[in-house]
Design a protein around this motif. Structure first.
Motif: not given
Length: 512
Positions: A344-363
């Motif tokens: 929804l908001e690909p430039q939003n910092q919190e959105a990017l940060f949340a996606a980054a954390i879950y990418a790491q949690l998923a390996g």
């Protein structure tokens, strides 16, 4: 009834306004929706037809796999909302796209006759800050500075996505008129540049509109002959932006107090964001519950708001960090919210940060690194997001790089929570300087994070401070899970895990 000619004039007025902040294809979507509605072809205003006609998708378009129409429609609704808060406040025609459909609605703008009020009462979204005219001396160098500095301010302030920054108006009192209605702003930032022939004096001040009180002011003396004028303007603008609109800045603090009395029915995503920032100061269970309640409420009030979904996703991670839930309980819903946020908001910092954390949690370390880089590029002046990213980077990948990011954040904003220094202690541990790390963590007001207490206990033990280590370890929530279970939930680097096991291995207070 609104006439067709008036509607077309209004579309032109909207799409050429700098207060209609959206991409070219979002503007194209608006024009297309209006054109088809006016031609009586509203039956063609469906997701598949719009995907092919406006966004170039093929006949095999699947809206379940490609949310382009829903995403752009959400952006369009938001851009229209902001436009009618600002320049469009007194326009004769109001155009809206009701949620759940793509047919535009045309109405006479009832705000023309409505009494003006502050935008915080009109909107549950972001506070609105207007950059006013800088007055002062009429020398050539003073005029250059006071004309260029507001542009630098606008650029740096606009990097923060959670405030509306509007330019192009003259504040009442500077020339006796206003190009935009001052009542549509919550705050105005202006000042002066004076020239005494040897140096320039810059004064910047932030005022609250509804009572004209000065909330913040700063003064700088400049030697224009010994200073790169452009570079100086840029640096001062960055510093002002961080002080004013970063997580714990003047605007957020003032707005939080003004929104404190709102009922739960009025909860907005901005309130949820403020609650998230408040929670991160100490990271306690009570503050997390308040933040999650507001974030869930915000997603219900505006399901297309990416930030609201990002806050829910980050809240789930906080629940794991605080020992309230296991990762397996929150991973799937958290990933869903994180991916929705960034779509929804690909430039939003919190959105990017949340996606980054879950990418790491998923390996997926590659995606984590790429998204963290995007977080920083989105706004390098956002100290809180920078320090959060640095902390994660130090734990899962590179201690030195993570510590460098934290130091940079602390230089930008020295008033960040004290627990941010824990990352710097990891750097001391990596260098083998356990006593320095142990001394530093004594001064840290630790959060309720289980991980923080494990790190503090390990650092003290490695420094030979056994009693301090045992005291710290007593805060680990052993009733919820064992050490192995907790470490299994978090994707820490092997060096960090080894340090933790080595540091607390002789304490015997945690099941391993």
């Amino acid at each position: 009834m609104v006439e067709k000619v008036d509607i077309l004039e209004q579309v032109e007025r909207i799409t050429t306004s700098k207060d209609f902040q959206c991409s070219a294809r979002t503007k194209s979507l608006l024009k297309h929706l209006v054109q088809l509605e006016l031609e009586g072809r509203s039956d063609e205003l469906n997701g598949t037809a719009l995907a092919m006609d406006v966004f170039g998708r093929g006949a095999n378009f699947d809206p379940n796999n490609d949310p382009v129409v829903r995403t752009e429609a959400a952006k369009l609704r938001k851009a229209l909302h902001y436009y009618y808060l600002a320049e469009g406040n007194s326009d004769p025609v109001a155009i809206s796209i009701p949620k759940g459909q793509y047919r535009p609605l045309f109405e006479v703008n009832g705000k023309n006759d409505a009494p003006k009020d502050s935008s915080l009462s009109q909107s549950k979204d972001w506070p609105v800050l207007g950059i006013g005219t800088f007055t002062g001396s009429d020398t050539i160098r003073a005029k250059r500075f006071r004309e260029g500095f507001p542009e630098e301010l606008a650029l740096e302030l606009a990097r923060f996505a959670h405030i509306r920054v509007l330019t192009g108006f003259l504040d009442q009192g500077t020339s006796g008129h206003s190009e935009k209605p001052i009542a549509s702003y919550d705050y105005v930032l202006d000042g002066s540049v004076r020239d005494d022939q040897t140096s320039l004096r810059l004064i910047v001040q932030l005022r609250r509109i509804d009572d004209a009180s000065v909330l913040w002011a700063d003064r700088r003396d400049i030697n224009p002959d010994a200073t790169d004028s452009f570079k100086f303007q840029e640096e001062i603008a960055k510093q002002c932006a961080t002080k004013l609109v970063d997580a714990y800045g003047v605007v957020a603090t003032d707005t939080a107090s003004r929104l404190a009395g709102r009922t739960s029915a009025e909860n907005s995503v901005y309130q949820a964001l403020l609650a998230f920032h408040a929670h991160l100061r100490t990271s306690r269970s009570g503050s997390l519950k308040q933040m999650m309640d507001l974030a869930h409420s915000a997603t219900q009030n505006d399901h297309s708001n990416g930030l609201a979904h990002a806050l829910v996703a980050l809240g789930y991670v906080e629940e794991v960090a605080l020992g309230k839930k296991r990762l397996r309980e929150v991973l799937e819903p958290g990933q869903t919210h994180a991916e929705k946020a960034v779509s929804l908001e690909p430039q939003n910092q919190e959105a990017l940060f949340a996606a980054a954390i879950y990418a790491q949690l998923a390996g997926d370390s590659h995606r984590f690194n790429r998204l963290i880089d995007a977080v920083i590029k989105a706004n390098p002046n956002s100290a809180l997001l920078l320090v959060l990213a640095g902390g994660w980077f130090a734990l899962v990948s590179d201690v030195k790089l993570g510590a460098e990011m934290v130091r940079r954040a602390l230089e930008i904003n020295p008033f960040l929570p004290i627990w941010t220094n824990l990352t710097l202690c990891l750097e001391d541990v990596e260098n083998g300087d356990y006593s320095t790390a142990s001394e530093k963590v004594r001064r840290i007001d630790a959060r309720e994070y289980a991980a923080d207490w494990l790190l503090i206990a390990a650092i003290h033990d490695l420094a030979g401070e056994t009693e301090l280590a045992r005291d710290a370890l007593s805060n680990f929530p052993t009733k919820q899970f064992s050490l192995d279970e907790y470490l299994g939930d978090l994707p820490y680097a092997s060096s960090v895990v080894d340090m933790l096991r080595k540091g607390i291995g002789n304490l015997g207070s945690v099941e391993t």
